[in-house]
Design a protein around this motif. Structure first.
Motif, PDB file in Angstrom:
ATOM      1  N   ALA A  58       0.835  -1.203   0.000  1.00  0.00           N
ATOM      2  CA  ALA A  58       0.000   0.000   0.000  1.00  0.00           C
ATOM      3  C   ALA A  58       0.868   1.252   0.000  1.00  0.00           C
ATOM      4  O   ALA A  58       0.584   2.216  -0.710  1.00  0.00           O
ATOM      5  N   ARG A  59       1.943   1.224   0.780  1.00  0.00           N
ATOM      6  CA  ARG A  59       2.835   2.389   0.813  1.00  0.00           C
ATOM      7  C   ARG A  59       3.421   2.647  -0.572  1.00  0.00           C
ATOM      8  O   ARG A  59       3.580   3.772  -1.000  1.00  0.00           O
ATOM      9  N   HIS A  60       3.694   1.542  -1.250  1.00  0.00           N
ATOM     10  CA  HIS A  60       4.339   1.631  -2.556  1.00  0.00           C
ATOM     11  C   HIS A  60       3.422   2.246  -3.609  1.00  0.00           C
ATOM     12  O   HIS A  60       3.847   3.094  -4.397  1.00  0.00           O
ATOM     13  N   CYS A  61       2.148   1.816  -3.630  1.00  0.00           N
ATOM     14  CA  CYS A  61       1.310   2.253  -4.757  1.00  0.00           C
ATOM     15  C   CYS A  61      -0.124   2.644  -4.374  1.00  0.00           C
ATOM     16  O   CYS A  61      -0.900   3.029  -5.241  1.00  0.00           O
ATOM     17  N   GLY A  62      -0.475   2.553  -3.082  1.00  0.00           N
ATOM     18  CA  GLY A  62      -1.869   2.800  -2.678  1.00  0.00           C
ATOM     19  C   GLY A  62      -2.355   4.193  -3.017  1.00  0.00           C
ATOM     20  O   GLY A  62      -3.418   4.382  -3.607  1.00  0.00           O
ATOM     21  N   ALA A  63      -1.554   5.186  -2.649  1.00  0.00           N
ATOM     22  CA  ALA A  63      -1.983   6.559  -2.864  1.00  0.00           C
ATOM     23  C   ALA A  63      -2.110   6.853  -4.356  1.00  0.00           C
ATOM     24  O   ALA A  63      -3.014   7.559  -4.791  1.00  0.00           O
ATOM     25  N   GLU A  64      -1.207   6.281  -5.166  1.00  0.00           N
ATOM     26  CA  GLU A  64      -1.245   6.505  -6.622  1.00  0.00           C
ATOM     27  C   GLU A  64      -2.527   5.908  -7.217  1.00  0.00           C
ATOM     28  O   GLU A  64      -3.150   6.494  -8.093  1.00  0.00           O
ATOM     29  N   ILE A  65      -2.897   4.728  -6.728  1.00  0.00           N
ATOM     30  CA  ILE A  65      -4.122   4.096  -7.238  1.00  0.00           C
ATOM     31  C   ILE A  65      -5.332   4.950  -6.885  1.00  0.00           C
ATOM     32  O   ILE A  65      -6.231   5.175  -7.700  1.00  0.00           O
ATOM     33  N   LEU A  66      -5.337   5.479  -5.645  1.00  0.00           N
ATOM     34  CA  LEU A  66      -6.453   6.340  -5.219  1.00  0.00           C
ATOM     35  C   LEU A  66      -6.571   7.554  -6.131  1.00  0.00           C
ATOM     36  O   LEU A  66      -7.657   8.029  -6.424  1.00  0.00           O
TER      37      LEU A  66
ATOM     38  N   PHE B  22      -0.678   6.857   5.212  1.00  0.00           N
ATOM     39  CA  PHE B  22      -1.297   5.611   5.652  1.00  0.00           C
ATOM     40  C   PHE B  22      -2.771   5.569   5.252  1.00  0.00           C
ATOM     41  O   PHE B  22      -3.239   4.623   4.626  1.00  0.00           O
ATOM     42  N   TYR B  23      -3.512   6.612   5.601  1.00  0.00           N
ATOM     43  CA  TYR B  23      -4.951   6.587   5.314  1.00  0.00           C
ATOM     44  C   TYR B  23      -5.219   6.606   3.818  1.00  0.00           C
ATOM     45  O   TYR B  23      -6.096   5.909   3.323  1.00  0.00           O
ATOM     46  N   ARG B  24      -4.453   7.420   3.096  1.00  0.00           N
ATOM     47  CA  ARG B  24      -4.677   7.463   1.652  1.00  0.00           C
ATOM     48  C   ARG B  24      -4.297   6.127   1.013  1.00  0.00           C
ATOM     49  O   ARG B  24      -4.956   5.666   0.083  1.00  0.00           O
ATOM     50  N   SER B  25      -3.258   5.496   1.541  1.00  0.00           N
ATOM     51  CA  SER B  25      -2.796   4.269   0.889  1.00  0.00           C
ATOM     52  C   SER B  25      -3.766   3.112   1.105  1.00  0.00           C
ATOM     53  O   SER B  25      -3.793   2.172   0.324  1.00  0.00           O
ATOM     54  N   ILE B  26      -4.578   3.148   2.173  1.00  0.00           N
ATOM     55  CA  ILE B  26      -5.564   2.066   2.297  1.00  0.00           C
ATOM     56  C   ILE B  26      -6.890   2.458   1.653  1.00  0.00           C
ATOM     57  O   ILE B  26      -7.933   1.849   1.879  1.00  0.00           O
ATOM     58  N   GLY B  27      -6.855   3.502   0.848  1.00  0.00           N
ATOM     59  CA  GLY B  27      -8.013   3.798   0.007  1.00  0.00           C
ATOM     60  C   GLY B  27      -9.010   4.776   0.601  1.00  0.00           C
ATOM     61  O   GLY B  27     -10.156   4.839   0.170  1.00  0.00           O
ATOM     62  N   ILE B  28      -8.589   5.524   1.611  1.00  0.00           N
ATOM     63  CA  ILE B  28      -9.495   6.521   2.179  1.00  0.00           C
ATOM     64  C   ILE B  28      -9.116   7.884   1.620  1.00  0.00           C
ATOM     65  O   ILE B  28      -7.971   8.321   1.723  1.00  0.00           O
TER      66      ILE B  28
END
Lengths: 264, 646
Positions: free
Chosen positions: B307-315, B365-371
């Motif tokens: 998630a740290r690697h690509c979570g925020a980018e996916i969001l 953290f929050y952005r990377s888990i999709g929030i």
């Protein structure tokens, strides 16, 4: 529960006369007499082994005294039976918490409603209309108590995982669920820190003030007792050495000697 | 928007008409969520307004509102507004003495409060605030034999009788309302001086609320949890203003302790919290993960790395490699979605944080888990409306672009200036302060120093008046250093000193929950905050954090001289009851410096230990003394990375 505006202390509802209790050769209680009035907070104090818990056990029928009589609401008995006590509206908490550790707070308190349930096991299993209505009614009462004792946040938590102070509060909640007219509290504040004690004091006073419940409590902490009780009985080695309002008891020589040790 | 919908009472009546059966509010009571539709809310407000009118409340008067977030307290706001009065929510955790200034300043005669605790405080205050004559309460518990106070039910009963006798009254009063009328007064807690009453008009808050609602496409189908103090401008904007404007559902938790589980049950779509709440949630997650089984821990750490690697980018819908997407999808199934569920954030569309800087790890953290967590910038004086981060354009270090209708300008001094319909009308009875803060061109002087980044997003550096210079002339921004320290979960609060000094020193407050847990795992016994704070192990832990900050500061040539040389961990937590923090939990720097002058002296004198005694107030109003011998520790500093080898 009814909201009793009648907090002013009423008539005597419970009288214990000449109670003596012995286990073999050990005399736990010797010729104790005192009474409890409606709506009052009555404390029983004394050093370790003074017979305080035995006294409570006599009142709700766990122990049978060898001598003496118990008069509760006009009925004179040689000894109380636990089921009589419960049926007549006497509920209690225990010195060592006696909750179902694996059950949730809510379920524990629901067990306190047991005496108020009329429908059968089968009806409950089938979700019979009558049983459902009763369940809803009971749940409503339990929720009122949860609200009253401010334990909403642990409603669904298993009791075994809660800190001690909260477990004590849950036990009080279960006793209240039986809608008692006389509530026996066995060391409700034992083992608590100052803040928890303050909370518990407030709840005891609130129960007494809001519902008019008569309370008999055993307590070690002299300060707490003197602050919240109307009258105090002092026991020492199974004998009664003092009885009266807190100020009288506090200044009684016999009580001071028992607590602080006398120079003999 | 229909031009006639220019005051909150009119908006409320529109909701009752158009969204009559739609849930407006919910409150968990006796274990069950109770719902009121907009039609019901309008009826309740009507009865309440008529009741207040029958009791003599009239146009222009102020109504104090004190308590946790209860539907009836929100209705009281609407009722006061319907009569042309001004609701004035106050911080419910403040002691009576703090209310007295506001009660007198605003000449308050009427108050609606939550329960016995607040009634007691009001009665205590009446001795010094003689105008206060009418007190109404929501929860009757323990108030049976009080005299001179009235229950909410009784007030509404009187109102319904009044309504029957004067059926035209309510509509006529609503009809008299004008958008330029003051709709609410919010007192700024102020890090210096006496609080000031900020007067906001219907027009200002409607502009702020509808601007934000359009920006994030809020509709009546959104729902939010209202749990932040009603006296805070953020809660007023989100839980009251935007709810009335959009018709969305506001949910009131059962009690302050149940917010977490209530949030899970409701699953709000719109969420607002200051950074410390996000931090508490994360701390709880981490603590629970440490107690979890080995396989669960492994899964958590493995997929959090993904998630740290690509979570925020996916969001943000940026291009991400297919293999990463696949790993993230699996992680979502196994870790992120269950985690969002535990946090009560499964349905969140938009979440905001504001009020303080948020740490980079926390934010990511929050952005990377999709929030979809975003930042906004605003002040009490601008209806909490100034800049917003657009979805898809979220940057950690900025607070976003100017919101619709807002003009932002940077003054020559570096101060951020705002202009727009959301500006305050005035400070109550303080024309001097009003004139000071709004200039001739109509710009509001925020007192914050900031600049625009190349993408046009605003970046806030610090409070302008706090930015100073060290003795050697280099830039000193205390907030910046403090925030860097506070981003560590073990550090709850930090106060930096250094203006006109040779070097920077700090006070630290550890986070009792986080450090307590850390100590427990290492079998370090402690009796309470004061004891734990002075453990050598804790000092070592804090020193590690301070040195990481120093290493980081050393990379920035402008700030390399601001490295923290010496620090101490305070013996007590800074507390609003002791005036060390404002009610919104901001450090009152000057006050703290005066109160602990002896400690500052010791820091700069190079002592290693200093005895200190401090008076503190307990929650029940009693005072006591905490005394301790505080250790003072030195942290390693680093040479600035860029040249400057000398």
């Amino acid at each position: 529960m009814t909201t009793a505006a009648a907090r002013p202390i009423g008539d005597v509802i419970l009288t214990l006369e000449h109670i003596s209790l012995a286990f073999g050769g050990v005399k736990a209680l010797a010729d104790i007499s005192f009474d409890v009035r409606e709506h009052e907070i009555r404390a029983i104090i004394g050093p370790n082994g003074a017979g305080k818990s035995s006294m409570l056990n006599v009142i709700n029928g766990v122990y049978r005294p060898q001598e003496g009589t118990i008069t509760f609401r006009g009925e004179v008995r040689r000894n109380m039976e636990p089921h009589h006590a419960a049926a007549q509206g006497i509920a209690r908490t225990f010195q060592n918490i006696a909750l179902f550790k694996g059950m949730s707070v809510l379920d524990n308190i629901m067990t306190g409603r047991n005496l108020r349930m009329r429908t059968s096991f089968i009806e409950h299993a089938l979700h019979w209309g009558r049983a459902n209505r009763e369940e809803i009614e009971n749940r409503h009462r339990v929720e009122e108590i949860i609200d009253f004792l401010e334990i909403q946040h642990i409603r669904k938590a298993p009791v075994g995982k809660l800190p001690y102070g909260l477990q004590k509060r849950v036990e009080l909640a279960r006793a209240l669920a039986a809608e008692p007219s006389l509530l026996l509290l066995d060391e409700p504040m034992a083992g608590m820190n100052v803040e928890e004690k303050q909370d518990m004091c407030r709840f005891v006073l609130d129960v007494n003030g809001q519902y008019g419940t008569t309370i008999v409590l055993i307590e070690h902490d002299m300060g707490v007792v003197m602050d919240i009780s109307d009258r105090v009985v002092v026991l020492d080695y199974g004998r009664k050495i003092g009885d009266g309002v807190p100020d009288e008891v506090r200044s009684s020589k016999a009580v001071i000697d028992a607590y602080l040790g006398a120079a003999h | 928007m229909d031009t006639r919908l220019d005051t909150f009472p009119r908006l409320l009546l529109r909701n009752a008409q158009q969204l009559g059966a739609h849930p407006a509010m919910r409150e968990k009571d006796l274990g069950i969520w109770q719902t009121w539709t907009w039609r019901q809310v309008a009826d309740e407000v009507r009865a309440l307004a008529c009741g207040l009118a029958a009791q003599g409340f009239s146009r222009g008067m102020h109504l104090a509102i004190i308590g946790d977030n209860r539907p009836r307290l929100y209705w009281s706001m609407a009722a006061a507004q319907a009569l042309g009065g001004v609701p004035l929510p106050m911080y419910q955790d403040a002691p009576a003495a703090e209310f007295i200034f506001v009660l007198n300043d605003a000449e308050i005669a009427y108050a609606v409060v939550e329960d016995q605790e607040q009634v007691d405080k009001m009665l205590e205050a009446t001795a010094q605030a003689p105008t206060l004559a009418h007190i109404f309460y929501d929860d009757p518990r323990g108030l049976g034999d009080y005299e001179g106070v009235m229950s909410f039910e009784r007030l509404q009963e009187i109102g319904r009788e009044f309504d029957r006798a004067h059926p035209e009254f309510f509509e006529a009063e609503v009809e008299k309302g004008r958008p330029i009328d003051v709709c609410v007064m919010l007192y700024t807690s102020g890090t210096t001086g006496k609080p000031k009453g900020v007067c906001q008009t219907h027009a200002a808050f409607i502009a702020a609320g509808s601007g934000g609602a359009q920006f994030d496409n809020l509709t009546q189908h959104d729902s939010m949890l209202s749990y932040l103090p009603m006296a805070w401008v953020g809660d007023h904007l989100f839980s009251y203003v935007q709810a009335v404007i959009t018709g969305m559902t506001v949910n009131c938790p059962e009690s302050a302790d149940t917010v977490m589980s209530d949030m899970r049950e409701i699953g709000p779509t719109y969420y607002f919290a200051p950074p410390r709440i996000f931090e508490n949630l994360l701390t709880q997650v981490i603590i629970r993960m440490e107690d979890a089984s080995a396989i669960k821990r492994w899964l958590f750490h493995r997929f959090m790395a993904v998630a740290r690697h690509c979570g925020a980018e996916i969001l943000e819908h940026k291009p991400v490699r297919l293999i990463d997407r696949a790993a993230y999808a699996l992680g979502d199934l196994l870790v992120y979605a269950p985690l969002r569920n535990v946090l009560g954030m499964s349905r969140i569309r938009v979440a905001y944080t504001a009020g303080a800087a948020i740490g980079p790890d926390l934010f990511r953290f929050y952005r990377s888990i999709g929030i979809n967590l975003k930042q906004l910038y605003g002040l009490t004086e601008t209806c909490a409306y100034g800049c917003l981060q657009p979805s898809g354009g979220v940057r950690l270090e900025t607070v976003g672009k100017p919101a619709p209708g807002v003009e932002v300008k940077i003054a020559d001094t570096g101060e951020v200036l705002l202009r727009g319909p959301m500006l305050l009308k005035e400070y109550y009875k303080r024309p001097d302060a009003t004139a000071d803060s709004i200039d001739a061109e109509g710009y509001f002087h925020t007192g914050d120093a900031g600049f625009f980044d190349p993408e046009g997003q605003l970046r806030i550096i610090d409070r302008a008046k706090d930015v100073g210079k060290l003795a050697n002339g280099s830039l000193y921004a205390p907030n910046y250093i403090e925030n860097k320290l506070k981003f560590f979960p073990h550090i709850k609060e930090a106060v930096a000193f250094g203006a006109n000094r040779d070097e920077v020193c700090t006070f630290i407050n550890i986070d009792l929950g986080s450090v307590g847990n850390w100590a427990e795992r290492r079998n370090i016994a402690y009796s309470g905050y004061t004891d734990l704070a002075q453990k050598p192990e804790v000092y070592a832990l804090v020193r590690e954090c301070v040195e990481k900050v120093n290493a980081d500061l050393a990379t920035d040539p402008a700030l390399a001289d601001s490295q923290v040389h010496r620090f101490l961990v305070l013996h007590k937590e800074l507390d609003p009851d002791d005036d060390e923090l404002t009610r919104t939990r901001k450090v009152r720097r000057g006050f703290v410096a005066d109160k602990y002058a002896v400690l500052i002296e010791a820091l700069y004198a190079g002592k290693t230990v200093q005895h200190v005694e401090t008076q503190m107030k307990f929650e029940d109003g009693r005072t006591g003394i905490v005394a301790a011998d505080l250790r003072i520790d030195t942290a390693k500093t680093f040479p600035a990375h860029v040249s400057k080898a000398a």
